[in-house]
Design a protein around this motif. Structure first.
Motif, PDB file in Angstrom:
ATOM      1  N   ASN A  44      -1.824   7.162   7.797  1.00  0.00           N
ATOM      2  CA  ASN A  44      -2.602   5.894   7.944  1.00  0.00           C
ATOM      3  C   ASN A  44      -2.945   5.651   6.361  1.00  0.00           C
ATOM      4  N   LEU A  48      -1.256   2.968   3.645  1.00  0.00           N
ATOM      5  CA  LEU A  48      -2.306   2.105   3.074  1.00  0.00           C
ATOM      6  C   LEU A  48      -2.129   2.255   1.488  1.00  0.00           C
ATOM      7  N   GLN A  51       0.899   0.182   0.789  1.00  0.00           N
ATOM      8  CA  GLN A  51       0.518  -1.247   0.968  1.00  0.00           C
ATOM      9  C   GLN A  51      -0.236  -1.798  -0.062  1.00  0.00           C
ATOM     10  N   VAL A  55       0.937  -4.986  -2.945  1.00  0.00           N
ATOM     11  CA  VAL A  55      -0.050  -6.154  -3.097  1.00  0.00           C
ATOM     12  C   VAL A  55      -0.398  -6.285  -4.694  1.00  0.00           C
ATOM     13  N   PHE A  58       2.445  -8.064  -6.288  1.00  0.00           N
ATOM     14  CA  PHE A  58       2.292  -9.357  -5.792  1.00  0.00           C
ATOM     15  C   PHE A  58       1.366 -10.232  -6.653  1.00  0.00           C
ATOM     16  N   ASN A  59       0.535  -9.537  -6.803  1.00  0.00           N
ATOM     17  CA  ASN A  59      -0.704 -10.303  -7.630  1.00  0.00           C
ATOM     18  C   ASN A  59      -0.414 -10.623  -9.087  1.00  0.00           C
ATOM     19  N   HIS A  62       0.756 -14.016  -9.049  1.00  0.00           N
ATOM     20  CA  HIS A  62      -0.501 -15.123  -8.792  1.00  0.00           C
ATOM     21  C   HIS A  62      -1.530 -14.958  -9.927  1.00  0.00           C
ATOM     22  N   ASP A 131      10.022  -9.204   2.104  1.00  0.00           N
ATOM     23  CA  ASP A 131       9.968  -9.522   0.614  1.00  0.00           C
ATOM     24  C   ASP A 131       9.547  -8.377  -0.330  1.00  0.00           C
TER      25      ASP A 131
ATOM     26  N   PHE B 104      -7.915   3.574  12.840  1.00  0.00           N
ATOM     27  CA  PHE B 104      -7.667   3.989  11.357  1.00  0.00           C
ATOM     28  C   PHE B 104      -7.580   5.456  11.029  1.00  0.00           C
ATOM     29  N   ASP B 122     -11.407   3.113   2.912  1.00  0.00           N
ATOM     30  CA  ASP B 122      -9.937   3.072   3.196  1.00  0.00           C
ATOM     31  C   ASP B 122      -9.930   2.101   4.336  1.00  0.00           C
ATOM     32  N   ALA B 123     -10.508   2.175   5.278  1.00  0.00           N
ATOM     33  CA  ALA B 123     -10.574   1.219   6.701  1.00  0.00           C
ATOM     34  C   ALA B 123     -10.628  -0.031   6.322  1.00  0.00           C
ATOM     35  N   THR B 125     -10.321  -1.414   3.315  1.00  0.00           N
ATOM     36  CA  THR B 125      -9.280  -1.871   2.485  1.00  0.00           C
ATOM     37  C   THR B 125      -7.975  -2.232   3.299  1.00  0.00           C
ATOM     38  N   ARG B 126      -7.997  -1.484   4.380  1.00  0.00           N
ATOM     39  CA  ARG B 126      -6.865  -2.007   5.264  1.00  0.00           C
ATOM     40  C   ARG B 126      -7.128  -3.384   5.947  1.00  0.00           C
ATOM     41  N   LEU B 129      -6.530  -6.208   3.549  1.00  0.00           N
ATOM     42  CA  LEU B 129      -5.079  -6.330   3.452  1.00  0.00           C
ATOM     43  C   LEU B 129      -4.449  -6.850   4.674  1.00  0.00           C
ATOM     44  N   ASN B 130      -4.760  -6.579   5.955  1.00  0.00           N
ATOM     45  CA  ASN B 130      -4.260  -7.170   7.049  1.00  0.00           C
ATOM     46  C   ASN B 130      -4.687  -8.384   7.287  1.00  0.00           C
ATOM     47  N   LYS B 133      -2.839 -10.557   4.789  1.00  0.00           N
ATOM     48  CA  LYS B 133      -1.444 -10.719   5.115  1.00  0.00           C
ATOM     49  C   LYS B 133      -0.995 -11.813   6.201  1.00  0.00           C
ATOM     50  N   SER B 138       4.195 -14.220   5.082  1.00  0.00           N
ATOM     51  CA  SER B 138       4.953 -12.981   4.491  1.00  0.00           C
ATOM     52  C   SER B 138       4.381 -12.947   3.030  1.00  0.00           C
ATOM     53  N   GLY B 139       3.980 -13.994   2.480  1.00  0.00           N
ATOM     54  CA  GLY B 139       3.556 -13.762   0.859  1.00  0.00           C
ATOM     55  C   GLY B 139       2.056 -13.308   0.902  1.00  0.00           C
ATOM     56  N   ARG B 140       2.040 -12.360  -0.195  1.00  0.00           N
ATOM     57  CA  ARG B 140       0.566 -11.917  -0.467  1.00  0.00           C
ATOM     58  C   ARG B 140      -0.270 -12.612  -1.002  1.00  0.00           C
ATOM     59  N   GLY B 141      -1.771 -12.726  -0.896  1.00  0.00           N
ATOM     60  CA  GLY B 141      -2.464 -13.550  -1.602  1.00  0.00           C
ATOM     61  C   GLY B 141      -3.333 -12.477  -2.530  1.00  0.00           C
ATOM     62  N   LEU B 142      -4.223 -13.075  -3.042  1.00  0.00           N
ATOM     63  CA  LEU B 142      -4.889 -12.040  -4.013  1.00  0.00           C
ATOM     64  C   LEU B 142      -5.923 -11.321  -3.200  1.00  0.00           C
ATOM     65  N   VAL B 143      -5.924  -9.840  -3.469  1.00  0.00           N
ATOM     66  CA  VAL B 143      -7.044  -8.925  -3.092  1.00  0.00           C
ATOM     67  C   VAL B 143      -7.904  -8.490  -3.864  1.00  0.00           C
TER      68      VAL B 143
END
Lengths: 541, 143
Positions: A44, A48, A51, A55, A58-59, A62, A131, B104, B122-123, B125-126, B129-130, B133, B138-143
């Motif tokens: 996990n 993470l 992932q 991201v 991708f950022n 943006h 993607d 998690f 970490d949990a 952050t996940r 992200l989720n 998402k 499907s596209g990623r926004g700003l985190v």
């Protein structure tokens, strides 16, 4: 006598062999389980990590600075952004819709202008619906192991790609950091079993691993032989990319805890078998002198069965102890943490002696809870030589029922009915131990009753046994619990109220005097516990 | 791990042992988390509906509803809620089972606060992200 000894030794030898086998299967199972749990937990965290890196890329699309025609300064800034989030990023490249790298920043400036349109990863990314893509480790144009994360973004109908290379060594450092001090070795392999991330001391990147999990098998554990050393390996497939995480541990490490537990177990078994042997030797000699009636042989066999079950109980102890002691230990460690916080000037908390004293009191009571458990445990093992004295069972019962217990029952509105048979003789028992047994039974009876109720204590003499029954009008025991009520650490009481040792200690005591405890219970109508003790008197041989 | 903005991160602690839960809650509070407590699974459900925690620390063995049952209920209320199981040595099997269902991580009692902090961050952050998402397709926004 020889016959009885054979009758003693053979069942015990068989029993020991059985426990040995049983131990090994438990050992294997628990080693596999904890390694699988570690693998799942690491998986996990790795997913993470990947992932997050996706991201990060991708950022860039943006970001305010994003442009379709980046110059070298733009690219340097992109790389700076990436490396701020994680230092595993080595470089960054921007590819136009024909696969030509039109922007690049990183240690290989020659890659600027490179055409990637025929590279496998590029074709895959363009051909798939997802993607983004995380490649396997490969040598590529730069001839140095690396892997690539590439993402695809459509802008005004054209598809652009941002790609970055990650350093497998940095990824390995990350992998090591998430073990949190656990003594395991984690590596990643691809579908074909080639190392993607590996401890440099254990293997080379892109070399073939000696373990290749099947790609459709989800997760599992296997035992392998590495240079003569048996190794346990748990594997699980990542979600983000088709790599399997392998978490390995030498079998000797995976099973170390259990081996320690077994040493204790073997030592206790030896002590118990020796003392049982001594008791049997002692009682058999008495029996031989008294009469060689066949009935007596039956009694000895019954004893052996009882003792055999005691051995089984010891096996259950090791897990029970860990669990029961861990709870107060968790409180102690957490409260110690609170005290550390109180003393930490950064937190500006009240570190007065009174505030710390309060926390110490919590630690104190948790430590005493642990102590109570170990003491009761010691009692369980200690009573191997009962001090037998001719005693009046009724006097012992009255002694237990009087005083504090009586007041406690009155307060709870519980009536005690004494149904003593005056013909019950004084018999050879250990009065202190029997006091403990009756106290346990009465405590349980009291706890089983909610609101007003009655406890009936009946005595009687039948078939050479004195029988004492403690019957309550309480709620009764669930039928599925009946088999387990004599097991050590089995309790239905609230945490801190019962340790689950009362009945098992009591049974032990009574059996050592040649007696037994039987339980009867009807859900909703109450329970009764009957203690049967051989009606022996002193001078009886 | 990068430093996620943990101030205001809502943590729900579920454990029937009052003193343990209390001590843990105080340690997390001084480190900037917003901590809520529940002593049983039923209370955990109430707190999740009322307070919408980001991360739940969930004890496996509790009287009444156990950790596994509570896990299912909490995920029904908030599919993005991240759960870290608290286990004893004897219950690693259950921890493994729940991780496969989407928890998690797990942590064994008695626990090390630093290890728990890593896992909570970490949990969280996940979770971020989720949520992102799903919100951006499907596209990623700003985190």
């Amino acid at each position: 006598m020889a016959g009885l000894f054979i009758g003693f030794l053979i069942p015990h030898a068989l029993l020991s062999a059985y426990f040995h086998l049983q131990f090994h299967s438990t050992l294997k199972k628990s080693g596999k389980l904890s390694l699988s749990a570690i693998a799942e937990s690491q998986k996990n965290t790795i997913d993470l990590f990947l992932q997050e890196r996706v991201v990060n890329l991708f950022n860039l699309f943006h970001s305010r600075e994003f442009t379709l025609e980046p110059d070298s300064q733009n690219m340097e800034n992109y790389l700076g952004n990436l490396r701020q989030t994680n230092d595993a990023f080595v470089d960054v490249g921007f590819l136009n819709d024909r696969g030509v790298q039109t922007g690049y920043a990183g240690p290989f400036p020659a890659l600027l202008g490179k055409d990637y349109s025929n590279e496998v990863w590029f074709k895959t990314l363009m051909g798939q619906s997802e993607d983004y893509l995380i490649s396997d480790i490969y040598l590529g144009f730069r001839n140095k192991p690396h892997f690539t994360i590439a993402i695809r973004q459509s802008i005004d109908g054209r598809r652009y790609v941002m790609r970055s290379t990650l350093d497998p060594d940095k990824f390995y450092m990350f992998l090591r950091s998430i073990s949190h001090g656990k003594d395991v070795d984690s590596t990643l392999v691809n579908r074909k079993g080639y190392f993607q991330v590996v401890d440099p001391g254990k293997g080379n990147l892109l070399a073939l691993s000696d373990v290749t999990p099947e790609s459709d098998s989800g997760a599992g554990v296997m035992e392998i032989d590495r240079n003569g050393e048996p190794i346990l390996t748990a594997y699980t497939w990542l979600k983000e990319t088709p790599w399997a995480l392998l978490v390995s541990q030498p079998l000797s490490v995976a099973h170390a805890d259990m081996y320690r537990a077994r040493q204790v177990l073997i030592a206790s078994l030896v002590v118990i078998i020796l003392s049982i042997g001594a008791i049997i030797y002692y009682t058999t000699r008495k029996l031989m002198v008294r009469a060689q009636a066949t009935a007596e042989k039956g009694l000895t066999l019954q004893h052996q069965l009882i003792h055999a079950s005691k051995l089984a109980a010891i096996g259950e102890l090791s897990t029970g102890i860990a669990h029961e002691i861990n709870n107060p230990l968790a409180i102690i460690i957490a409260t110690t943490g609170v005290i550390k916080d109180l003393l930490n000037p950064d937190f500006h908390l009240d570190a007065s002696p009174e505030a710390i004293g309060k926390e110490l009191a919590i630690i104190d009571s948790a430590a005493f809870r642990a102590k109570r458990i170990t003491h009761q445990l010691l009692d369980l093992g200690r009573k191997s030589q009962p001090a037998m004295v001719q005693s009046d069972v009724h006097a012992i019962l009255d002694d237990v029922l009087g005083g504090l217990k009586e007041r406690e029952f009155q307060k709870k509105n519980i009536e005690i009915i004494r149904n003593y048979d005056p013909d019950v003789p004084a018999i050879l028992i250990d009065p202190d131990a029997m006091r403990q047994v009756f106290l346990n039974l009465l405590n349980n009876a009291g706890d089983a009753i909610e609101g007003p109720g009655t406890i009936t204590v009946t005595s009687g003499l039948a078939d050479g046994f004195v029988r004492v029954t403690v019957k309550d009008s309480g709620e009764g025991i669930e039928p599925e619990y009946m088999k387990r009520i004599f097991d050590p650490f089995f309790t239905t009481k609230d945490v801190g109220k019962g340790t689950g040792l009362g009945l098992s200690v009591s049974r032990n005591i009574v059996e050592l005097m040649g007696g037994r405890i039987d339980a009867l219970s009807v859900k909703g109508a109450g329970s009764s516990f009957t203690v049967s003790l051989p009606a022996r008197v002193s001078g009886d041989n | 791990m990068e430093n996620s903005t943990k101030s205001g991160l809502k943590v729900l602690l579920v454990d029937d042992e009052d003193r343990f839960r209390n001590a843990l809650s105080r340690q997390l509070s001084v480190r900037g988390f917003r901590v809520f407590e529940a002593e049983c699974g039923e209370k955990a459900i109430e707190m999740t509906i009322a307070e919408r925690p980001d991360v739940v620390i969930l004890d496996q063995e509790m009287p009444g509803m156990n950790g596994t049952e509570a896990f299912d209920e909490l995920k029904k209320i908030d599919p993005f809620i991240e759960i870290i199981m608290l286990t004893g040595h004897a219950t690693v099997e259950i921890a493994l089972y729940i991780m496969k269902k989407g928890a998690f991580d797990y942590i064994m009692k008695p626990l090390n606060i630093d290890e728990l902090l890593y896992k909570i961050e970490d949990a969280y952050t996940r979770r971020l992200l989720n949520v992102k998402k799903t919100n951006t397709g499907s596209g990623r926004g700003l985190v």
